[in-house]
Enzyme design. Structure first.
Site, mmCIF file in Angstrom:
data_model
loop_
_atom_site.group_PDB
_atom_site.id
_atom_site.type_symbol
_atom_site.label_atom_id
_atom_site.label_comp_id
_atom_site.label_asym_id
_atom_site.label_seq_id
_atom_site.Cartn_x
_atom_site.Cartn_y
_atom_site.Cartn_z
ATOM 1 N N CYS A 3 -4.561 18.155 -5.214
ATOM 2 C CA CYS A 3 -4.545 18.392 -7.087
ATOM 3 C C CYS A 3 -3.473 19.474 -7.178
ATOM 4 O O CYS A 3 -4.108 20.903 -7.535
ATOM 5 C CB CYS A 3 -5.996 18.241 -7.780
ATOM 6 S SG CYS A 3 -5.243 18.431 -9.645
ATOM 7 N N ASP A 29 4.900 24.572 -18.864
ATOM 8 C CA ASP A 29 6.044 23.069 -17.953
ATOM 9 C C ASP A 29 7.284 23.767 -17.590
ATOM 10 O O ASP A 29 8.301 24.325 -18.658
ATOM 11 C CB ASP A 29 6.247 21.886 -19.526
ATOM 12 C CG ASP A 29 6.545 20.631 -18.170
ATOM 13 O OD1 ASP A 29 5.688 19.803 -18.702
ATOM 14 O OD2 ASP A 29 7.363 20.478 -17.814
ATOM 15 N N HIS A 45 -11.255 19.623 -12.211
ATOM 16 C CA HIS A 45 -11.380 18.418 -12.932
ATOM 17 C C HIS A 45 -11.120 16.708 -13.063
ATOM 18 O O HIS A 45 -12.233 16.713 -13.573
ATOM 19 C CB HIS A 45 -10.612 17.502 -10.873
ATOM 20 C CG HIS A 45 -9.631 17.134 -10.173
ATOM 21 N ND1 HIS A 45 -8.826 16.985 -10.456
ATOM 22 C CD2 HIS A 45 -9.844 15.811 -10.138
ATOM 23 C CE1 HIS A 45 -8.130 15.757 -10.375
ATOM 24 N NE2 HIS A 45 -8.253 14.942 -10.280
ATOM 25 N N ASN A 85 -0.462 11.370 -20.339
ATOM 26 C CA ASN A 85 -0.019 10.186 -20.336
ATOM 27 C C ASN A 85 -0.969 9.732 -19.581
ATOM 28 O O ASN A 85 -1.587 10.637 -19.118
ATOM 29 C CB ASN A 85 1.688 10.447 -19.435
ATOM 30 C CG ASN A 85 2.748 10.539 -20.912
ATOM 31 O OD1 ASN A 85 2.277 10.584 -21.706
ATOM 32 N ND2 ASN A 85 3.359 11.449 -20.421
ATOM 33 N N GLY A 91 3.279 6.418 -17.568
ATOM 34 C CA GLY A 91 4.116 7.361 -17.209
ATOM 35 C C GLY A 91 3.336 9.244 -16.371
ATOM 36 O O GLY A 91 3.769 10.208 -16.895
ATOM 37 N N THR A 93 1.881 11.178 -14.353
ATOM 38 C CA THR A 93 2.630 11.433 -12.370
ATOM 39 C C THR A 93 1.731 12.876 -11.713
ATOM 40 O O THR A 93 1.684 12.596 -10.992
ATOM 41 C CB THR A 93 4.099 12.209 -12.698
ATOM 42 O OG1 THR A 93 4.407 13.821 -13.992
ATOM 43 C CG2 THR A 93 5.190 11.560 -13.588
ATOM 44 N N HIS A 96 -4.563 15.066 -13.025
ATOM 45 C CA HIS A 96 -5.473 15.854 -13.164
ATOM 46 C C HIS A 96 -4.965 16.190 -14.855
ATOM 47 O O HIS A 96 -4.070 16.533 -14.702
ATOM 48 C CB HIS A 96 -5.281 17.440 -12.529
ATOM 49 C CG HIS A 96 -6.219 18.598 -13.127
ATOM 50 N ND1 HIS A 96 -7.091 19.122 -12.357
ATOM 51 C CD2 HIS A 96 -6.517 18.928 -14.697
ATOM 52 C CE1 HIS A 96 -7.969 20.113 -12.904
ATOM 53 N NE2 HIS A 96 -7.298 20.467 -13.819
ATOM 54 N N HIS A 98 -4.742 16.411 -18.583
ATOM 55 C CA HIS A 98 -3.503 17.679 -19.143
ATOM 56 C C HIS A 98 -2.914 17.276 -20.467
ATOM 57 O O HIS A 98 -3.059 15.610 -20.897
ATOM 58 C CB HIS A 98 -2.227 18.200 -18.301
ATOM 59 C CG HIS A 98 -1.497 16.742 -17.471
ATOM 60 N ND1 HIS A 98 -1.920 15.988 -16.772
ATOM 61 C CD2 HIS A 98 -0.223 16.677 -17.922
ATOM 62 C CE1 HIS A 98 -0.970 14.959 -16.454
ATOM 63 N NE2 HIS A 98 0.362 15.304 -17.313
ATOM 64 N N HIS A 100 0.147 17.085 -23.467
ATOM 65 C CA HIS A 100 1.561 17.830 -23.658
ATOM 66 C C HIS A 100 1.436 18.722 -24.585
ATOM 67 O O HIS A 100 1.315 17.573 -25.821
ATOM 68 C CB HIS A 100 2.690 17.315 -23.385
ATOM 69 C CG HIS A 100 2.607 16.728 -21.936
ATOM 70 N ND1 HIS A 100 3.454 17.157 -20.858
ATOM 71 C CD2 HIS A 100 1.501 15.513 -20.861
ATOM 72 C CE1 HIS A 100 3.740 15.970 -20.071
ATOM 73 N NE2 HIS A 100 2.320 15.330 -20.334
HETATM 74 P P1 5GP Z 1 2.681 13.587 -16.797
HETATM 75 O O1 5GP Z 1 4.154 13.201 -15.898
HETATM 76 O O2 5GP Z 1 1.969 13.806 -15.673
HETATM 77 O O3 5GP Z 1 2.532 13.231 -17.929
HETATM 78 O O4 5GP Z 1 2.808 15.463 -17.368
HETATM 79 C C1 5GP Z 1 3.306 15.841 -15.866
HETATM 80 C C2 5GP Z 1 3.746 17.654 -16.315
HETATM 81 O O5 5GP Z 1 3.859 18.699 -14.688
HETATM 82 C C3 5GP Z 1 5.902 17.107 -15.843
HETATM 83 O O6 5GP Z 1 6.337 17.426 -17.907
HETATM 84 C C4 5GP Z 1 5.989 18.209 -15.672
HETATM 85 O O7 5GP Z 1 7.237 18.931 -15.313
HETATM 86 C C5 5GP Z 1 4.830 19.537 -14.997
HETATM 87 N N1 5GP Z 1 5.043 20.013 -13.695
HETATM 88 C C6 5GP Z 1 4.952 18.774 -12.704
HETATM 89 N N2 5GP Z 1 4.734 19.714 -11.712
HETATM 90 C C7 5GP Z 1 4.673 21.214 -12.217
HETATM 91 C C8 5GP Z 1 4.071 22.797 -11.903
HETATM 92 O O8 5GP Z 1 4.718 22.881 -10.247
HETATM 93 N N3 5GP Z 1 4.378 23.575 -12.534
HETATM 94 C C9 5GP Z 1 4.165 23.339 -13.788
HETATM 95 N N4 5GP Z 1 4.325 24.247 -14.738
HETATM 96 N N5 5GP Z 1 4.892 21.745 -14.727
HETATM 97 C C10 5GP Z 1 4.883 21.317 -13.579
HETATM 98 ZN ZN ZN Z 2 -7.246 18.740 -10.406
#
Ligand code: 5GP
Ligand code: ZN
Length: 112
Positions: A3, A29, A45, A85, A91, A93, A96, A98, A100
């Site tokens: 993860c 981010d 997690h 998300n 969306g 991705t 885990h 999180h 924003h």
């Molecule tokens: P999600 O799309 O799951 O809501 O948000 C995942 C976020 O993680 C995205 O905004 C993406 O830019 C960020 N992200 C993905 N990989 C990394 C990484 O390796 N480091 C950091 N700091 N952010 C990441």
């Molecule tokens: Zn995790």
């Protein structure tokens, strides 16, 4: 478990940290959608908001305290957005939990 955010939480993968304590990490981010775009994660997690329970929700409350503190300290407490998300269709991705925390521009509503 493979993860990404667990690895960021342990420091195995580096991040630009904004705040850290025993249970929560906030970091920038990597692909910001706003001038301020911080991710807040529980160090433990939890896969998504769909997995928040009576047993693990204390850390979620703590994350929101930290978000308010960061907003106040960075001077954008009068205008910011917090988004989580949950699931593929929303969306998510990284699987885990999180949040924003975004600020520094105007945001439209409803979000697309
Ligand atoms: P999600 O799309 O799951 O809501 O948000 C995942 C976020 O993680 C995205 O905004 C993406 O830019 C960020 N992200 C993905 N990989 C990394 C990484 O390796 N480091 C950091 N700091 N952010 C990441
Ligand atoms: Zn995790």
């Amino acid at each position: 478990m493979d993860c990404l955010f667990c690895k960021i939480a342990t420091g195995e993968i580096p991040s630009t940290k904004v705040y850290e304590d025993d249970t929560v990490l906030a970091f920038n981010d990597i692909n910001p959608e706003a001038p301020v775009h911080i991710l807040l994660i529980p160090k433990q997690h939890i896969t998504s908001m769909a997995d928040i329970t009576e047993e693990n929700s204390a850390v979620v409350a703590h994350i929101f305290e930290v978000a308010a503190k960061i907003a106040a300290e960075k001077g954008f407490a009068d205008g910011f957005r917090v988004v989580s998300n949950c699931g593929d269709s929303a969306g998510q991705t990284v699987k885990h939990l999180h949040f924003h925390l975004m600020a520094g521009r105007d945001f439209g509503w409803p979000a697309g």
